[in-house]
Design a protein around this motif. Structure first.
Motif, PDB file in Angstrom:
ATOM      1  N   ARG A  24       0.630  -1.144  -0.111  1.00  0.00           N
ATOM      2  CA  ARG A  24      -0.185  -0.479   0.073  1.00  0.00           C
ATOM      3  C   ARG A  24       1.033   1.045   0.042  1.00  0.00           C
ATOM      4  O   ARG A  24       0.752   2.068  -1.127  1.00  0.00           O
ATOM      5  CB  ARG A  24      -0.736  -0.182   1.384  1.00  0.00           C
ATOM      6  N   VAL A  25       1.829   1.196   0.566  1.00  0.00           N
ATOM      7  CA  VAL A  25       2.587   2.380   0.777  1.00  0.00           C
ATOM      8  C   VAL A  25       3.303   2.402  -0.566  1.00  0.00           C
ATOM      9  O   VAL A  25       3.498   3.689  -0.590  1.00  0.00           O
ATOM     10  CB  VAL A  25       4.043   1.913   2.527  1.00  0.00           C
ATOM     11  N   ALA A  26       4.388   1.333  -0.653  1.00  0.00           N
ATOM     12  CA  ALA A  26       4.941   0.965  -2.000  1.00  0.00           C
ATOM     13  C   ALA A  26       4.109   2.271  -3.164  1.00  0.00           C
ATOM     14  O   ALA A  26       4.377   2.730  -4.444  1.00  0.00           O
ATOM     15  CB  ALA A  26       5.097   0.192  -2.586  1.00  0.00           C
ATOM     16  N   GLU A  27       2.920   1.186  -3.578  1.00  0.00           N
ATOM     17  CA  GLU A  27       1.995   2.102  -4.216  1.00  0.00           C
ATOM     18  C   GLU A  27       1.294   3.373  -3.924  1.00  0.00           C
ATOM     19  O   GLU A  27       0.958   3.630  -5.132  1.00  0.00           O
ATOM     20  CB  GLU A  27       0.086   1.269  -4.368  1.00  0.00           C
ATOM     21  N   GLU A  28       1.089   3.921  -3.218  1.00  0.00           N
ATOM     22  CA  GLU A  28       0.852   5.546  -2.938  1.00  0.00           C
ATOM     23  C   GLU A  28       1.685   6.062  -3.681  1.00  0.00           C
ATOM     24  O   GLU A  28       1.448   7.623  -3.712  1.00  0.00           O
ATOM     25  CB  GLU A  28       1.080   5.885  -1.448  1.00  0.00           C
ATOM     26  N   HIS A  29       2.958   5.805  -3.479  1.00  0.00           N
ATOM     27  CA  HIS A  29       4.351   6.654  -4.330  1.00  0.00           C
ATOM     28  C   HIS A  29       4.376   6.160  -4.638  1.00  0.00           C
ATOM     29  O   HIS A  29       5.877   7.138  -5.729  1.00  0.00           O
ATOM     30  CB  HIS A  29       5.661   6.684  -2.585  1.00  0.00           C
ATOM     31  N   THR A  48       3.936   6.486  -8.557  1.00  0.00           N
ATOM     32  CA  THR A  48       4.422   7.548  -9.607  1.00  0.00           C
ATOM     33  C   THR A  48       5.140   8.126  -9.615  1.00  0.00           C
ATOM     34  O   THR A  48       6.053   8.487 -10.068  1.00  0.00           O
ATOM     35  CB  THR A  48       2.924   8.392  -9.420  1.00  0.00           C
ATOM     36  N   ARG A  49       5.677   9.217  -8.136  1.00  0.00           N
ATOM     37  CA  ARG A  49       6.127   9.953  -7.537  1.00  0.00           C
ATOM     38  C   ARG A  49       8.110   9.800  -8.133  1.00  0.00           C
ATOM     39  O   ARG A  49       8.307  10.059  -7.857  1.00  0.00           O
ATOM     40  CB  ARG A  49       6.476  10.706  -6.071  1.00  0.00           C
ATOM     41  N   THR A  50       7.919   8.755  -7.306  1.00  0.00           N
ATOM     42  CA  THR A  50       9.886   7.923  -7.137  1.00  0.00           C
ATOM     43  C   THR A  50       9.622   7.485  -8.570  1.00  0.00           C
ATOM     44  O   THR A  50      11.302   7.791  -8.983  1.00  0.00           O
ATOM     45  CB  THR A  50       9.329   6.758  -6.160  1.00  0.00           C
ATOM     46  N   ASP A  51       8.626   7.034  -9.209  1.00  0.00           N
ATOM     47  CA  ASP A  51       9.440   6.495 -10.722  1.00  0.00           C
ATOM     48  C   ASP A  51       9.666   8.243 -11.223  1.00  0.00           C
ATOM     49  O   ASP A  51      10.418   8.225 -12.236  1.00  0.00           O
ATOM     50  CB  ASP A  51       8.028   6.309 -11.485  1.00  0.00           C
ATOM     51  N   ARG A  52       8.540   9.322 -11.206  1.00  0.00           N
ATOM     52  CA  ARG A  52       9.051  10.033 -12.057  1.00  0.00           C
ATOM     53  C   ARG A  52      10.324  11.208 -11.482  1.00  0.00           C
ATOM     54  O   ARG A  52      11.333  11.170 -12.159  1.00  0.00           O
ATOM     55  CB  ARG A  52       7.596  11.259 -11.717  1.00  0.00           C
TER      56      ARG A  52
END
Lengths: 84, 382
Positions: B12-17, B19-23
């Motif tokens: 859940r935490v991974a999914e939440e972040h 998009t930002r960590t990829d960008r």
């Protein structure tokens, strides 16, 4: 170990130049990698007219000169090769 | 609390972040914090050392679960578990109790330092040498790729053994970040796996002599029995999870109200593409489970047919998981297959999975497998 064996081994050990090959010699440390292991296997089979069994194709067999020699002598017809 | 629940928390935490960590191509610090809080960082640490006492199968299950949420997080986790497995099996006292205790508490994230310039990813040789003066080992090592290196608390480092007579005498040594001067160099701007933050690092310092893992020169054995199998299982689980997550999101889209309006689920082309994607994943999954059992049960993993199975898993998972996402992109088209903001996240999955065949190159594994095939003329299938 048979002197024929240590002579056969020498060209496969690129870090083994000017070093005495003993049963304890670590073949990987002396430069035997997986590609050269195949070529060495073919050379052994040609020289001694034997075929090493599939079960012997392990890291343990190719670990030292002594372990490899042991695998060879097990296939020699009347174990003519002295084990020392 | 069971492992599935803990995995869900991290996912859940991974999914939440994600998009930002990829960008921004930054490390998923929040997901790592959750891996610490859940103590999943100590998954493989035996219970008597305060860990969760998990198995290789648990690593695989969690690799798939986290991969569904974020491939970089899953990779970071499974690679850490690979390091822990080496510590559990080979570290000697007093390091063993100290390090396993910290790992069990989730206080230690371990990064792997095996790459070296000029050796082409060849694990079993090392250029930089350890220098020993009896009580201490001196480390001076540059590594071009260290996943999570900027955030690691400790490192397992391969180096040429002290007084080695050839580059093939390799030791594995543990160093805590505090024992090293760690300097980074260069930028990290990859196509995918952007949150894995796999940067070049220079490590300089010295550690007590007992921090060698196993004996000096024993790394080849650790590699055959732990590093290589854990890498292949962990990576394959990560990739399978990524592709399974992508398929799941596509199926939910197709079955939702918007999807049913937009797509004709009676289309034979669409059905065939979905079938192919699913077929690829079931094939990889079966191979992954078979290989996991083999690693658990085999007496000697160095025999050619076991090596061949593990390499086949890695090669097949890399190819098929990537191909499955390609199928899905064709299935749903431009809007949901190619745009970054689609809830299917196929665009990122494809970029991330493109790394799979390059990460310990399939080309090189095929060369190894050709040689191994010659050593098994009877073709003894596992």
């Amino acid at each position: 170990m048979d002197p024929r064996f240590t002579e056969l081994l020498a060209p496969f050990l690129k870090f083994g130049k000017d070093k005495q090959i003993t049963p304890e010699s670590n073949l990987r440390a002396l430069g035997l990698d997986s590609m050269r292991s195949i070529e060495l296997l073919f050379a052994i089979e040609d020289t001694y007219g034997i075929s090493l069994p599939d079960d012997e194709m392990t890291d343990a067999t190719f670990a030292t000169a002594g372990s490899l020699w042991h695998a060879i002598t097990a296939q020699l017809p009347d174990e003519t090769g002295a084990r020392t | 609390m069971d492992l599935t629940e803990l995995g869900d928390r991290v996912a859940r935490v991974a999914e939440e972040h994600a998009t930002r960590t990829d960008r921004d191509a930054v490390f998923p610090a929040e997901a790592l914090a959750e891996l610490r809080a859940t103590r999943l960082l100590g998954l493989l640490v035996p219970v008597e050392h305060g860990g969760l006492g998990g198995t290789t199968e648990d690593v695989v299950d969690l690799g798939i679960r986290l991969g569904r949420a974020d491939m970089s997080v899953a990779m970071i986790f499974t690679m850490h578990c690979q390091q822990v497995a080496a510590v559990v099996r080979h570290a000697a006292e007093p390091l063993r109790s100290q390090l396993l205790g910290r790992l069990g508490q989730g206080q230690e994230y371990l990064a792997s330092v095996t790459t070296e310039a000029g050796k082409g990813g060849h694990l079993l040789s090392a250029e930089a040498a350890l220098h020993g003066d009896g009580s201490r080992l001196h480390v001076d090592r540059f590594a071009p790729i260290v996943t999570g290196g900027a955030h690691a608390d400790g490192f397992l480092i391969t180096m040429r053994s002290p007084d080695a007579e050839s580059p093939n005498e390799v030791s594995l040594v543990y160093a805590h970040r505090d024992q090293l001067d760690v300097s980074g160099s260069g930028d990290w701007q990859p196509m995918g796996m952007r949150a894995s933050h796999s940067i070049p690092l220079k490590l300089v310092g010295s550690v007590p002599a007992h921090q060698v893992i196993g004996q000096h020169g024993k790394f080849p054995e650790i590699s055959t029995t732990i590093f290589a199998p854990m890498a292949h299982l962990g990576w394959s689980a990560t990739w399978l999870g990524t592709a399974a997550g992508a398929l799941s999101r596509v199926l939910r889209l197709l079955r939702g109200p918007e999807g049913r309006k937009r797509f004709d689920v009676g289309s034979e082309l669409l059905l065939t593409r979905l079938s192919r994607a699913r077929q690829r994943l079931d094939g990889v999954h079966a191979l992954l489970r078979r290989a996991t059992d083999t690693v658990r049960d085999a007496l000697d993993l160095s025999v050619p047919n076991h090596q061949l199975l593990l390499n086949a898993l890695k090669i097949t998972a890399a190819e098929q998981c990537h191909a499955a996402v390609q199928d899905l992109i064709d299935a749903v088209g431009l809007r949901h297959g190619y745009l970054k903001d689609s809830p299917t996240r196929l665009e990122q999955a494809l970029r991330d999975l493109r790394s799979a065949s390059l990460n310990y190159s399939n080309d090189r594994l095929h060369l190894a497998d050709g040689r191994l095939a010659l050593l098994d003329p009877e073709v003894r299938l596992v």
